[in-house]
Scaffold this motif. Structure first.
Motif, short mmCIF file in Angstrom:
data_model
loop_
_atom_site.label_atom_id
_atom_site.label_comp_id
_atom_site.label_asym_id
_atom_site.label_seq_id
_atom_site.Cartn_x
_atom_site.Cartn_y
_atom_site.Cartn_z
N PHE A 155 38.76 23.12 -26.16
CA PHE A 155 37.56 22.35 -26.44
C PHE A 155 37.01 22.52 -27.87
CE2 PHE A 155 37.86 20.81 -22.29
CZ PHE A 155 37.10 19.48 -22.12
N ILE A 156 36.54 21.55 -28.46
CA ILE A 156 36.16 21.63 -30.16
C ILE A 156 34.69 22.26 -29.87
CG2 ILE A 156 35.29 20.36 -31.94
CD1 ILE A 156 37.21 18.12 -31.51
N GLY A 180 31.59 18.23 -25.98
CA GLY A 180 32.13 18.17 -24.37
C GLY A 180 33.17 17.23 -24.27
N ASP A 181 33.28 16.67 -23.33
CA ASP A 181 34.67 15.87 -22.88
C ASP A 181 34.25 14.54 -23.23
OD1 ASP A 181 36.11 14.03 -21.46
OD2 ASP A 181 37.15 15.77 -20.76
N ALA A 182 34.47 13.88 -24.10
CA ALA A 182 34.18 12.66 -24.83
C ALA A 182 34.42 11.41 -24.07
CB ALA A 182 34.93 12.32 -26.20
N ARG A 199 45.80 14.16 -22.36
CA ARG A 199 46.10 15.82 -22.36
C ARG A 199 45.84 16.67 -21.11
NH1 ARG A 199 42.46 19.71 -26.11
NH2 ARG A 199 41.24 20.03 -24.52
N MET A 216 37.95 12.62 -30.38
CA MET A 216 38.13 14.10 -30.59
C MET A 216 39.67 14.17 -30.92
SD MET A 216 35.17 14.65 -29.39
CE MET A 216 34.87 16.09 -28.88
#
Ligand SMILES: O=P(O)(O)OC[C@H]1O[C@H](OP(=O)(O)OP(=O)(O)O)[C@H](O)[C@@H]1O
Ligand SMILES: O=c1cc[nH]c(=O)[nH]1
Ligand SMILES: [Mg+2]
Length: 212
Positions: A196-197, A202-204, A103, A132
Motif C-alpha cells: 500500500f502507498i 487506503g484502498d481507492a 491485484r 493508484m
C-alpha cells in the motif's frame, strides 16, 4: 518516461481531503472527479491537434481541432472508473475502452479479467486512468497491452504514485522509444509491506465504491 507531479494548490487541497479517513464515499467520488479534471488539463498538453479554419461572424479564423484518430481513454476497473467522467469532461469526443484488472493482495501480481479495447490502436494516443500506482504491476501490464495493439503514445493519469512503481515502469519500458508519461497529483513516500502507498489514501476502489 516522463513523470509529472502536478504542483497546484487546488490539487493539493483536494488530495488532502481525499486522504482523510473521515471523507465518505460520495465526497471521495466528487473530489476524485474534480481532481482528475485538473490533472487531465496537464496530461493533455501533448494531445494531437490539426489546423482548422472556422468562420467567425466577421472573418475566417485559423485554429485547431483534435486530430484523427481520436484519443482513447482507458479506465482500469474498478477504481479507474471513478476517474472517467472527470477525464471525458475535458475530452468529450474521445473513445473509451475498458480494462478490468485486479491485484492479488498476497502476491501483488496483477491479473486481467476484462478487456474491451479496439484491436488496432495504430497511431492512437491513449490515456490510462488508474488512481493508484503502487508496485506498478497493474499499469505496466495495461501499458504493454496498449503498445502491443499499436498505440504509439501513452499517458497514465494517477491520483497517487509510489517511487517504487515509477521506477518499475521506467525499467519495464526501457525498450520503448514512444512517449510514455505519468501525470499524478503526488508522489508519496514508499510502499508498506502489504504494497500500500504510504501515506496514501487506503484502498481507492473500496473508498469509491465500498468494500466488496
Ligand atoms: O501498482 P499495483 O501494485 O499493481 O497496484 C495498483 C492497483 O491496485 C488497485 O486496484 P485493485 O487491484 O485494488 O482493484 P480495484 O480497482 O478493483 O479495487 C489500484 O486501483 C490499481 O489498479
Ligand atoms: O495504496 C494502494 C495500493 C494499491 N491499491 C490501492 O487502492 N491503494
Ligand atoms: Mg482495490
Amino acid at each position: 518516461m516522463q513523470t509529472l507531479a502536478v504542483d497546484h494548490p487546488l490539487v493539493a487541497h483536494k488530495l488532502t481531503t481525499l486522504r482523510d479517513v473521515r471523507t465518505d464515499s460520495p465526497t471521495f467520488r466528487r473530489l476524485a472527479d474534480e481532481l482528475v479534471t485538473l490533472l487531465a488539463y496537464e496530461a493533455t498538453r501533448d494531445v494531437r491537434v490539426a489546423e482548422a479554419t472556422v468562420q467567425t461572424p466577421l472573418v475566417p479564423a485559423e485554429g485547431v481541432q483534435l486530430a484523427s484518430p481520436k484519443p482513447l481513454v482507458v479506465p482500469i476497473l474498478r477504481a479507474g472508473l471513478g476517474m472517467l467522467d472527470g477525464m471525458t469532461r475535458l475530452l468529450p469526443t474521445a473513445e473509451v475502452g475498458f480494462l478490468g484488472m485486479i491485484r492479488d493482495e498476497g502476491t501483488l501480481q496483477a491479473q486481467t479479467y476484462a478487456t474491451r479495447l479496439p484491436d488496432d490502436l495504430s497511431g492512437r494516443q491513449c490515456y490510462v486512468l488508474d488512481p493508484m500506482l503502487a508496485t506498478g504491476g497493474t499499469l505496466a501490464a495495461a501499458i504493454r497491452l496498449l503498445f502491443d495493439r499499436g498505440a504509439d503514445d501513452v499517458t497514465a493519469i494517477c491520483l497517487l504514485a509510489a517511487p517504487e512503481g515509477l521506477k518499475y515502469l521506467e525499467q519495464a519500458f526501457a525498450d520503448i522509444s514512444a512517449p510514455i508519461r505519468v501525470v499524478t497529483a503526488a508522489i508519496d513516500s514508499h510502499l508498506n509491506e502489504q504494497g500500500f502507498i504510504m501515506p496514501g489514501l487506503g484502498d481507492a476502489g473500496d473508498r469509491l465504491y465500498g468494500v466488496v
